[in-house]
Design a protein around this motif. Structure first.
Motif, PDB file in Angstrom:
ATOM      1  N   VAL A  24      38.517  41.433  29.339  1.00 20.03           N
ATOM      2  CA  VAL A  24      39.418  40.972  28.662  1.00 20.03           C
ATOM      3  C   VAL A  24      38.658  40.366  27.977  1.00 20.03           C
ATOM      4  N   ARG A  25      38.944  40.720  25.998  1.00 28.44           N
ATOM      5  CA  ARG A  25      38.708  39.679  24.849  1.00 28.44           C
ATOM      6  C   ARG A  25      39.148  39.076  23.918  1.00 28.44           C
ATOM      7  N   GLY A  26      39.128  38.326  23.541  1.00 31.45           N
ATOM      8  CA  GLY A  26      40.154  37.759  23.190  1.00 31.45           C
ATOM      9  C   GLY A  26      41.729  37.052  22.757  1.00 31.45           C
ATOM     10  N   ASP A  27      42.380  36.660  22.533  1.00 37.11           N
ATOM     11  CA  ASP A  27      43.771  35.696  22.820  1.00 37.11           C
ATOM     12  C   ASP A  27      44.775  37.089  22.808  1.00 37.11           C
ATOM     13  N   PHE A  28      44.346  36.475  24.781  1.00 38.16           N
ATOM     14  CA  PHE A  28      45.366  37.750  24.948  1.00 38.16           C
ATOM     15  C   PHE A  28      45.818  35.687  26.616  1.00 38.16           C
ATOM     16  N   ASP A  29      47.309  36.223  26.759  1.00 44.12           N
ATOM     17  CA  ASP A  29      47.814  35.264  27.548  1.00 44.12           C
ATOM     18  C   ASP A  29      47.274  35.907  29.106  1.00 44.12           C
ATOM     19  N   ILE A  30      47.796  35.639  29.985  1.00 44.80           N
ATOM     20  CA  ILE A  30      47.130  36.074  31.790  1.00 44.80           C
ATOM     21  C   ILE A  30      48.729  35.247  31.861  1.00 44.80           C
ATOM     22  N   VAL A  31      48.828  36.067  32.852  1.00 43.42           N
ATOM     23  CA  VAL A  31      51.033  35.518  33.221  1.00 43.42           C
ATOM     24  C   VAL A  31      50.556  36.253  34.883  1.00 43.42           C
ATOM     25  N   VAL A  38      48.193  31.644  33.737  1.00 48.44           N
ATOM     26  CA  VAL A  38      46.920  31.860  34.501  1.00 48.44           C
ATOM     27  C   VAL A  38      46.270  30.834  33.437  1.00 48.44           C
ATOM     28  N   PRO A  39      45.148  30.488  34.199  1.00 48.60           N
ATOM     29  CA  PRO A  39      44.344  29.074  33.662  1.00 48.60           C
ATOM     30  C   PRO A  39      43.032  30.420  32.424  1.00 48.60           C
ATOM     31  N   ARG A  40      42.562  29.838  31.744  1.00 50.02           N
ATOM     32  CA  ARG A  40      41.691  30.471  31.110  1.00 50.02           C
ATOM     33  C   ARG A  40      41.281  29.448  30.056  1.00 50.02           C
ATOM     34  N   GLN A  41      39.318  29.734  30.459  1.00 45.92           N
ATOM     35  CA  GLN A  41      38.517  28.363  29.585  1.00 45.92           C
ATOM     36  C   GLN A  41      37.741  28.946  28.958  1.00 45.92           C
ATOM     37  N   ARG A  42      37.824  30.839  28.639  1.00 45.48           N
ATOM     38  CA  ARG A  42      37.007  31.262  27.905  1.00 45.48           C
ATOM     39  C   ARG A  42      37.361  32.864  26.952  1.00 45.48           C
ATOM     40  N   LYS A  43      36.955  32.977  26.365  1.00 45.58           N
ATOM     41  CA  LYS A  43      37.502  34.131  25.359  1.00 45.58           C
ATOM     42  C   LYS A  43      37.195  35.156  25.881  1.00 45.58           C
ATOM     43  N   THR A  44      36.355  35.648  26.819  1.00 41.81           N
ATOM     44  CA  THR A  44      35.915  36.542  27.756  1.00 41.81           C
ATOM     45  C   THR A  44      36.486  36.780  28.915  1.00 41.81           C
ATOM     46  N   VAL A  45      37.125  37.428  29.664  1.00 43.08           N
ATOM     47  CA  VAL A  45      36.967  36.958  31.471  1.00 43.08           C
ATOM     48  C   VAL A  45      37.563  38.337  32.634  1.00 43.08           C
ATOM     49  N   ALA A  46      36.974  38.530  33.292  1.00 45.41           N
ATOM     50  CA  ALA A  46      36.996  39.646  33.898  1.00 45.41           C
ATOM     51  C   ALA A  46      37.936  39.728  35.206  1.00 45.41           C
ATOM     52  N   LEU A  47      39.069  40.788  35.251  1.00 42.68           N
ATOM     53  CA  LEU A  47      39.689  40.725  35.996  1.00 42.68           C
ATOM     54  C   LEU A  47      39.586  41.432  36.776  1.00 42.68           C
ATOM     55  N   CYS A  48      39.612  40.403  38.361  1.00 41.41           N
ATOM     56  CA  CYS A  48      39.102  41.777  39.946  1.00 41.41           C
ATOM     57  C   CYS A  48      40.461  42.998  40.381  1.00 41.41           C
ATOM     58  N   ARG A  49      39.832  44.498  40.368  1.00 43.54           N
ATOM     59  CA  ARG A  49      40.079  45.413  40.174  1.00 43.54           C
ATOM     60  C   ARG A  49      40.268  46.182  41.472  1.00 43.54           C
ATOM     61  N   CYS A  50      39.830  45.290  42.776  1.00 41.97           N
ATOM     62  CA  CYS A  50      39.570  45.626  43.966  1.00 41.97           C
ATOM     63  C   CYS A  50      40.190  45.172  44.822  1.00 41.97           C
ATOM     64  N   GLY A  51      40.524  43.834  44.867  1.00 41.53           N
ATOM     65  CA  GLY A  51      41.879  43.331  45.353  1.00 41.53           C
ATOM     66  C   GLY A  51      40.548  42.117  46.424  1.00 41.53           C
ATOM     67  N   ALA A  52      39.683  42.207  46.530  1.00 41.07           N
ATOM     68  CA  ALA A  52      38.366  40.872  47.208  1.00 41.07           C
ATOM     69  C   ALA A  52      38.088  39.947  47.011  1.00 41.07           C
ATOM     70  N   SER A  53      37.977  39.136  45.514  1.00 45.74           N
ATOM     71  CA  SER A  53      37.811  38.524  45.056  1.00 45.74           C
ATOM     72  C   SER A  53      38.021  37.187  45.133  1.00 45.74           C
ATOM     73  N   ALA A  54      37.260  36.299  45.943  1.00 44.70           N
ATOM     74  CA  ALA A  54      38.065  35.229  46.228  1.00 44.70           C
ATOM     75  C   ALA A  54      38.455  34.392  44.969  1.00 44.70           C
ATOM     76  N   ILE A  55      38.609  34.526  43.191  1.00 42.29           N
ATOM     77  CA  ILE A  55      38.913  33.622  42.768  1.00 42.29           C
ATOM     78  C   ILE A  55      40.120  34.328  42.237  1.00 42.29           C
ATOM     79  N   LYS A  56      40.944  35.646  42.634  1.00 45.72           N
ATOM     80  CA  LYS A  56      41.471  36.266  41.911  1.00 45.72           C
ATOM     81  C   LYS A  56      42.290  35.774  41.194  1.00 45.72           C
ATOM     82  N   PRO A  57      42.860  36.037  40.074  1.00 40.73           N
ATOM     83  CA  PRO A  57      43.093  37.417  39.058  1.00 40.73           C
ATOM     84  C   PRO A  57      41.346  37.174  38.452  1.00 40.73           C
ATOM     85  N   TYR A  58      40.333  36.614  38.556  1.00 37.22           N
ATOM     86  CA  TYR A  58      39.963  37.116  38.481  1.00 37.22           C
ATOM     87  C   TYR A  58      38.441  37.433  39.650  1.00 37.22           C
TER      88      TYR A  58
END
Length: 80
Positions: A24-31, A38-58
């Motif tokens: 996700v690149r740009g000025d989007f809200d993640i809720v 959802v806290p967001r500190q970068r303009k570009t973030v990677a959101l988990c699709r596999c469901g196994a991330s320890a830092i979901k939703p990232y």
């Protein structure tokens, strides 16, 4: 006015990476589903699709460790 398109947040993009996260690149809200931001500190973030991330939703890269695949499996011939 900002003349550098790389620094512009006016336009954003959402990129689905094969076998990986959603970028996700740009000025989007993640809720959350309840609508909480959802806290967001970068303009570009990677959101988990596999469901196994320890830092979901990232994404934390776990998709590589578990062999997450997004391509659709080829159909099998079960009509015989």
């Amino acid at each position: 006015m900002n003349q550098n398109p790389q620094e512009s947040t006016q336009n954003g993009s959402i990129v689905v990476c094969p076998d990986g996260p959603i970028l996700v690149r740009g000025d989007f809200d993640i809720v959350t589903p309840s609508g909480e931001a959802v806290p967001r500190q970068r303009k570009t973030v990677a959101l988990c699709r596999c469901g196994a991330s320890a830092i979901k939703p990232y994404c934390d890269g776990t998709h590589k460790l578990i062999g997450f695949r997004t391509e659709v499996p080829a159909p099998t011939d079960r009509t015989r």
